[in-house]
Design an enzyme around this catalytic site. Structure first.
Site, mmCIF file in Angstrom:
data_model
loop_
_atom_site.group_PDB
_atom_site.id
_atom_site.type_symbol
_atom_site.label_atom_id
_atom_site.label_comp_id
_atom_site.label_asym_id
_atom_site.label_seq_id
_atom_site.Cartn_x
_atom_site.Cartn_y
_atom_site.Cartn_z
ATOM 1 N N SER A 44 80.360 -123.010 -40.645
ATOM 2 C CA SER A 44 78.982 -123.331 -40.260
ATOM 3 C C SER A 44 78.105 -123.593 -41.491
ATOM 4 O O SER A 44 77.123 -124.330 -41.418
ATOM 5 C CB SER A 44 78.401 -122.193 -39.422
ATOM 6 O OG SER A 44 78.612 -120.959 -40.061
ATOM 7 N N TYR A 45 78.456 -123.008 -42.638
ATOM 8 C CA TYR A 45 77.674 -123.237 -43.872
ATOM 9 C C TYR A 45 77.687 -124.728 -44.207
ATOM 10 O O TYR A 45 76.646 -125.321 -44.488
ATOM 11 C CB TYR A 45 78.279 -122.443 -45.031
ATOM 12 C CG TYR A 45 77.523 -122.635 -46.324
ATOM 13 C CD1 TYR A 45 76.484 -121.779 -46.675
ATOM 14 C CD2 TYR A 45 77.828 -123.681 -47.194
ATOM 15 C CE1 TYR A 45 75.775 -121.960 -47.850
ATOM 16 C CE2 TYR A 45 77.127 -123.881 -48.367
ATOM 17 C CZ TYR A 45 76.100 -123.007 -48.692
ATOM 18 O OH TYR A 45 75.394 -123.195 -49.851
ATOM 19 N N ARG A 46 78.870 -125.336 -44.151
ATOM 20 C CA ARG A 46 78.964 -126.771 -44.513
ATOM 21 C C ARG A 46 78.227 -127.641 -43.496
ATOM 22 O O ARG A 46 77.767 -128.724 -43.828
ATOM 23 C CB ARG A 46 80.437 -127.177 -44.625
ATOM 24 C CG ARG A 46 80.624 -128.567 -45.203
ATOM 25 C CD ARG A 46 82.024 -128.810 -45.732
ATOM 26 N NE ARG A 46 82.140 -130.121 -46.352
ATOM 27 C CZ ARG A 46 82.875 -131.123 -45.873
ATOM 28 N NH1 ARG A 46 83.590 -130.962 -44.781
ATOM 29 N NH2 ARG A 46 82.902 -132.281 -46.493
ATOM 30 N N ASP A 62 86.974 -115.413 -45.798
ATOM 31 C CA ASP A 62 88.301 -116.026 -45.648
ATOM 32 C C ASP A 62 88.537 -116.976 -46.811
ATOM 33 O O ASP A 62 87.699 -117.856 -47.073
ATOM 34 C CB ASP A 62 88.383 -116.850 -44.348
ATOM 35 C CG ASP A 62 88.449 -115.969 -43.115
ATOM 36 O OD1 ASP A 62 88.698 -114.756 -43.261
ATOM 37 O OD2 ASP A 62 88.260 -116.509 -42.007
ATOM 38 N N ASP A 94 83.687 -118.918 -45.176
ATOM 39 C CA ASP A 94 84.944 -119.677 -45.174
ATOM 40 C C ASP A 94 85.030 -120.475 -46.466
ATOM 41 O O ASP A 94 84.234 -121.404 -46.659
ATOM 42 C CB ASP A 94 84.977 -120.672 -44.000
ATOM 43 C CG ASP A 94 84.815 -119.991 -42.651
ATOM 44 O OD1 ASP A 94 85.675 -119.186 -42.299
ATOM 45 O OD2 ASP A 94 83.812 -120.284 -41.949
ATOM 46 N N ASN A 137 86.066 -130.425 -33.321
ATOM 47 C CA ASN A 137 87.490 -130.515 -33.641
ATOM 48 C C ASN A 137 88.296 -130.881 -32.406
ATOM 49 O O ASN A 137 89.185 -131.721 -32.449
ATOM 50 C CB ASN A 137 88.010 -129.183 -34.197
ATOM 51 C CG ASN A 137 87.577 -128.970 -35.638
ATOM 52 O OD1 ASN A 137 86.996 -129.860 -36.255
ATOM 53 N ND2 ASN A 137 87.851 -127.796 -36.175
ATOM 54 N N GLY A 150 78.524 -116.644 -39.481
ATOM 55 C CA GLY A 150 79.238 -115.464 -38.985
ATOM 56 C C GLY A 150 80.128 -114.860 -40.053
ATOM 57 O O GLY A 150 80.300 -113.642 -40.117
ATOM 58 N N ASP A 151 80.718 -115.708 -40.877
ATOM 59 C CA ASP A 151 81.553 -115.224 -41.979
ATOM 60 C C ASP A 151 81.537 -116.272 -43.090
ATOM 61 O O ASP A 151 80.830 -117.280 -42.977
ATOM 62 C CB ASP A 151 82.987 -114.925 -41.495
ATOM 63 C CG ASP A 151 83.666 -116.162 -40.934
ATOM 64 O OD1 ASP A 151 83.071 -117.256 -40.998
ATOM 65 O OD2 ASP A 151 84.795 -116.044 -40.439
ATOM 66 N N LYS A 155 71.397 -124.077 -12.439
ATOM 67 C CA LYS A 155 71.057 -122.906 -13.267
ATOM 68 C C LYS A 155 69.813 -123.197 -14.112
ATOM 69 O O LYS A 155 68.939 -122.341 -14.272
ATOM 70 C CB LYS A 155 72.225 -122.552 -14.206
ATOM 71 C CG LYS A 155 73.524 -122.240 -13.483
ATOM 72 C CD LYS A 155 73.589 -120.770 -13.129
ATOM 73 C CE LYS A 155 74.926 -120.336 -12.621
ATOM 74 N NZ LYS A 155 75.166 -120.579 -11.184
#
Ligand code: DCP
Ligand code: CA
Length: 342
Positions: free
Chosen positions: A180-182, A257, A192, A280, A189-190, A73
């Protein structure tokens, strides 16, 4: 594992290939093809590390994380600037509608497919004719808000408002922005928020948040709505609050959240809610290979498994409070959050 590259992304010579493989990964994710999703994401991560342009199958196969099929690909994109498989998904009208419907908060493949089978073709159709849950109604009303990525600075502004409300309720509460911020992402996206307090139990933390902080944040006009958790697993019960928030003066709703974490589980929860999900998965697999078990509550030892790797014993808690100790016991060198991208 590698460091978050933030804004240096534009310098990557394989950007076009990465972008197209990303679209394919997103396609496989929405049709629930987990293995292809993972192999595409692994290939993307591997390509992001390359400093040279990868143009041939042979070059691609030489990169760990890229298998034979993916290598073909990569070559197809390099030679033709296109990917036939991707084009067939784009021109498939059902897939376009599937993509549209799965953009609604908490709507997955089964619900989106059911709506298509019922003859719905647009968001307007759903609004007018479909039988929607309260969450789906909110998701539809705020379709674009919930789909758009949140700039890092805005995540910080939301977190600061919650942090202030927590401190007013109880000066000992600690709040860490996870997800994702950390990991250092430029956008998220949100939002947490991992919330704990020294020596406190889940019950104590939840009481402060549910009885005092959350009502106050609603009264202040910051929280807009609470969203029911759809598939609350028994281990999650009462440990999360999902909703939407808006900054003062803004009409834009963001998904937020609040994650309530007992002090004894803070380190394990930090690992879990920092992610990313593939990191994870791999650190859990590593724990399992070492006869341990890692989840969002702690690292457990003396785990006995049967022939099909099913757990026979629950094991004893080795560590839950310290992120560093968990890495240490697992024998994994410490990785700062920005390096936990697989
Ligand atoms: N998580 C996980 N497995 C899942 C979902 C989540 O391990 N199936 C963990 C890792 C994630 C963290 O929870 O990093 C937060 O989940 P998000 O879905 O919010 O993902 P991110 O914050 O990583 O990304 P985004 O910026 O898209 O929100
Ligand atoms: Ca997130």
């Amino acid at each position: 594992m590698r460091k978050n590259e933030g804004t240096s992304k534009s310098k990557n010579p394989n950007l076009r290939t990465i972008e197209m493989l990303g679209k394919m990964a997103y396609y496989y994710d929405r049709i629930d093809d987990r293995w292809r999703t993972i192999s595409y994401r692994k290939a993307i991560t591997a390509l992001k590390r390359q400093t040279d342009y990868i143009a041939t199958r042979e070059q691609a196969i030489g990169i760990p994380g890229i298998g034979e099929r993916l290598a073909s690909k990569v070559e197809e994109i390099a030679c033709t600037n296109k990917l036939r498989r991707l084009e067939s998904t784009v021109t498939d009208p059902n897939d376009r509608i599937l993509l549209l419907f799965m953009g609604i908060y908490q709507v997955g493949l089964p619900t989106a497919s059911r709506w298509i089978a019922q003859g719905h073709q647009s968001l307007e159709d759903l609004k007018a004719k479909a039988d929607l849950t309260p969450n789906q109604k909110i998701g539809l009303d705020h379709y674009n808000d919930f789909l758009s990525r949140i700039p890092r600075s805005e995540v910080m502004a939301h977190a600061e408002i919650v942090r202030r409300a927590c401190s007013n309720a109880d000066a000992q509460i600690q709040l860490v922005v996870g997800g994702s911020y950390r990991r250092g992402s430029a956008d998220c996206g949100d939002i947490d928020l991992i919330i704990t307090k020294e020596s406190a139990s889940l019950e104590q933390i939840r009481t402060i948040l549910v009885d005092t902080v959350i009502p106050q944040l609603f009264q202040d006009g910051f929280l807009q709505v609470g969203l029911a958790t759809s598939r609350s697993r028994s281990t999650d019960r009462g440990s999360k609050w999902h909703g939407a928030s808006a900054l003062p003066g803004s009409q834009v709703w963001r998904r937020i959240d609040l994650l309530f974490v007992p002090w004894d589980e803070f380190g394990a929860a930090l690992i879990y809610f920092t992610g990313n999900d593939i990191f994870n998965r791999s650190i859990r697999l590593l724990a399992s290979r070492k006869k341990m078990r890692l989840n969002q509550h702690g690292l457990y030892g003396d785990i006995m498994r049967g022939e099909k790797r099913e757990r026979i014993t629950q094991g004893k808690l080795l560590e839950g409070r310290s992120e560093e100790r968990i890495f240490d016991i697992l024998g994994v060198p410490w990785r700062p959050p920005e390096h936990r991208i697989c």
